[in-house]
Design a protein around this motif. Structure first.
Motif, PDB file in Angstrom:
ATOM      1  N   ALA A  28       0.840  -1.208   0.000  1.00  0.00           N
ATOM      2  CA  ALA A  28       0.000   0.000   0.000  1.00  0.00           C
ATOM      3  C   ALA A  28       0.870   1.252   0.000  1.00  0.00           C
ATOM      4  CB  ALA A  28      -0.928   0.004   1.208  1.00  0.00           C
ATOM      5  N   TYR A  29       1.961   1.227   0.762  1.00  0.00           N
ATOM      6  CA  TYR A  29       2.870   2.372   0.799  1.00  0.00           C
ATOM      7  C   TYR A  29       3.527   2.569  -0.572  1.00  0.00           C
ATOM      8  CZ  TYR A  29       6.699   5.448   2.024  1.00  0.00           C
ATOM      9  OH  TYR A  29       7.585   6.491   2.051  1.00  0.00           O
ATOM     10  N   GLY A  30       3.918   1.479  -1.220  1.00  0.00           N
ATOM     11  CA  GLY A  30       4.527   1.582  -2.543  1.00  0.00           C
ATOM     12  C   GLY A  30       3.583   2.227  -3.548  1.00  0.00           C
ATOM     13  N   VAL A  31       2.326   1.801  -3.547  1.00  0.00           N
ATOM     14  CA  VAL A  31       1.329   2.381  -4.461  1.00  0.00           C
ATOM     15  C   VAL A  31       1.108   3.852  -4.136  1.00  0.00           C
ATOM     16  CG1 VAL A  31      -1.119   2.291  -5.126  1.00  0.00           C
ATOM     17  CG2 VAL A  31       0.212   0.183  -4.951  1.00  0.00           C
ATOM     18  N   LEU A  32       1.020   4.174  -2.840  1.00  0.00           N
ATOM     19  CA  LEU A  32       0.825   5.565  -2.426  1.00  0.00           C
ATOM     20  C   LEU A  32       1.987   6.438  -2.875  1.00  0.00           C
ATOM     21  CD1 LEU A  32      -1.006   7.508  -0.835  1.00  0.00           C
ATOM     22  CD2 LEU A  32       0.271   6.877   1.211  1.00  0.00           C
ATOM     23  N   GLU A  58       5.933  14.459   3.059  1.00  0.00           N
ATOM     24  CA  GLU A  58       4.686  13.746   3.357  1.00  0.00           C
ATOM     25  C   GLU A  58       4.905  12.229   3.353  1.00  0.00           C
ATOM     26  OE1 GLU A  58       0.180  13.355   1.520  1.00  0.00           O
ATOM     27  OE2 GLU A  58       1.836  13.936   0.207  1.00  0.00           O
ATOM     28  N   MET A  59       5.607  11.728   2.359  1.00  0.00           N
ATOM     29  CA  MET A  59       5.842  10.283   2.260  1.00  0.00           C
ATOM     30  C   MET A  59       6.759   9.791   3.386  1.00  0.00           C
ATOM     31  SD  MET A  59       4.008   8.968  -0.049  1.00  0.00           S
ATOM     32  CE  MET A  59       2.746  10.099   0.471  1.00  0.00           C
ATOM     33  N   THR A  60       7.646  10.631   3.867  1.00  0.00           N
ATOM     34  CA  THR A  60       8.481  10.275   5.017  1.00  0.00           C
ATOM     35  C   THR A  60       7.619  10.130   6.270  1.00  0.00           C
ATOM     36  OG1 THR A  60      10.369  11.425   4.047  1.00  0.00           O
ATOM     37  CG2 THR A  60      10.471  10.973   6.410  1.00  0.00           C
ATOM     38  N   ALA A  61       6.697  11.052   6.466  1.00  0.00           N
ATOM     39  CA  ALA A  61       5.799  10.972   7.627  1.00  0.00           C
ATOM     40  C   ALA A  61       4.898   9.737   7.525  1.00  0.00           C
ATOM     41  CB  ALA A  61       4.954  12.240   7.729  1.00  0.00           C
ATOM     42  N   VAL A  62       4.382   9.455   6.334  1.00  0.00           N
ATOM     43  CA  VAL A  62       3.533   8.275   6.146  1.00  0.00           C
ATOM     44  C   VAL A  62       4.352   7.003   6.379  1.00  0.00           C
ATOM     45  CG1 VAL A  62       2.209   6.970   4.443  1.00  0.00           C
ATOM     46  CG2 VAL A  62       1.892   9.428   4.643  1.00  0.00           C
ATOM     47  N   ALA A  64       6.905   6.629   8.388  1.00  0.00           N
ATOM     48  CA  ALA A  64       7.092   6.468   9.840  1.00  0.00           C
ATOM     49  C   ALA A  64       5.837   5.873  10.479  1.00  0.00           C
ATOM     50  CB  ALA A  64       7.434   7.814  10.473  1.00  0.00           C
ATOM     51  N   ALA A  65       4.678   6.347  10.081  1.00  0.00           N
ATOM     52  CA  ALA A  65       3.419   5.814  10.631  1.00  0.00           C
ATOM     53  C   ALA A  65       3.223   4.357  10.230  1.00  0.00           C
ATOM     54  CB  ALA A  65       2.232   6.657  10.155  1.00  0.00           C
ATOM     55  N   PHE A  66       3.503   4.027   8.984  1.00  0.00           N
ATOM     56  CA  PHE A  66       3.364   2.645   8.512  1.00  0.00           C
ATOM     57  C   PHE A  66       4.353   1.714   9.209  1.00  0.00           C
ATOM     58  CE2 PHE A  66       1.152   2.973   4.083  1.00  0.00           C
ATOM     59  CZ  PHE A  66       0.050   3.539   4.686  1.00  0.00           C
ATOM     60  N   LEU A  67       5.586   2.184   9.432  1.00  0.00           N
ATOM     61  CA  LEU A  67       6.577   1.349  10.125  1.00  0.00           C
ATOM     62  C   LEU A  67       6.140   1.058  11.555  1.00  0.00           C
ATOM     63  CD1 LEU A  67       9.967   2.801   8.851  1.00  0.00           C
ATOM     64  CD2 LEU A  67       9.032   0.516   8.419  1.00  0.00           C
ATOM     65  N   TYR A  68       5.604   2.071  12.222  1.00  0.00           N
ATOM     66  CA  TYR A  68       5.103   1.856  13.580  1.00  0.00           C
ATOM     67  C   TYR A  68       3.973   0.828  13.568  1.00  0.00           C
ATOM     68  CZ  TYR A  68       3.076   2.605  18.149  1.00  0.00           C
ATOM     69  OH  TYR A  68       2.590   2.401  19.413  1.00  0.00           O
ATOM     70  N   TYR A  69       3.051   0.982  12.633  1.00  0.00           N
ATOM     71  CA  TYR A  69       1.921   0.050  12.509  1.00  0.00           C
ATOM     72  C   TYR A  69       2.430  -1.365  12.246  1.00  0.00           C
ATOM     73  CZ  TYR A  69      -2.198  -2.247  10.591  1.00  0.00           C
ATOM     74  OH  TYR A  69      -3.216  -3.131  10.351  1.00  0.00           O
ATOM     75  N   ALA A  70       3.327  -1.503  11.274  1.00  0.00           N
ATOM     76  CA  ALA A  70       3.827  -2.830  10.900  1.00  0.00           C
ATOM     77  C   ALA A  70       4.603  -3.470  12.043  1.00  0.00           C
ATOM     78  CB  ALA A  70       4.712  -2.718   9.665  1.00  0.00           C
TER      79      ALA A  70
END
Length: 156
Positions: A28-32, A58-62, A64-70
């Protein structure tokens, strides 16, 4: 009725309710990123290069959020009651902690407020459980644990 204590065992597994696995989050991050940087490239072609900087931020912040989630998507608590002991295995961000409590000395503190966890203590060893349960489920778990322990089936 004499029961075989070694065969008596009760288990609970509490885990996060995650709709995406870490691999799916990466996709999902790759597509975003692909879509966001495609739009930013369009703006760069017309001379607005600042959009590319904000897209990267923006993609750096996203990310970081995705890494925390994962990192926390596979967290869980595994509670095993049997053979006179309560074993609590907690996994958070890939780190495992195992706490063993003797039932004979176990003190169980019921949650009083919706955000409270179940507090267990035995012979100076304490652990809080119920991180991944809703308040009603946490209260039900505490009542189940209390009933099992007071029932005496698992005490030697």
């Amino acid at each position: 009725m004499n029961r075989d204590l070694l065969s008596e065992r009760r288990e609970w597994l509490l885990r996060r309710n995650c709709s995406l696995s870490p691999q799916q989050m990466g996709a999902a991050y790759g597509v975003l990123c692909l879509l966001s940087f495609a739009v930013a490239t369009g703006f760069v072609l017309v001379g607005m290069w600042q959009v590319l900087l904000f897209t990267a931020l923006e993609m750096t912040a996203v990310a970081a959020a995705f890494l925390y989630y994962a990192r926390h998507a596979t967290d869980y608590e595994h509670i095993v009651l049997g053979n006179g002991k309560l074993l609590v295995e907690q996994v958070s961000a890939g780190k495992t902690s195992v706490t063993q409590l003797e039932l004979y000395f176990l003190r169980l503190q019921m949650p009083e407020h919706p955000s409270d966890l179940i507090h267990l203590e035995s012979k100076g060893v304490a652990v809080d459980i119920g991180y991944f349960a809703t308040d009603p489920r946490r209260r039900a778990l505490a009542q189940e644990l209390r009933a099992e322990v007071q029932g005496g089936l698992f005490n030697n």
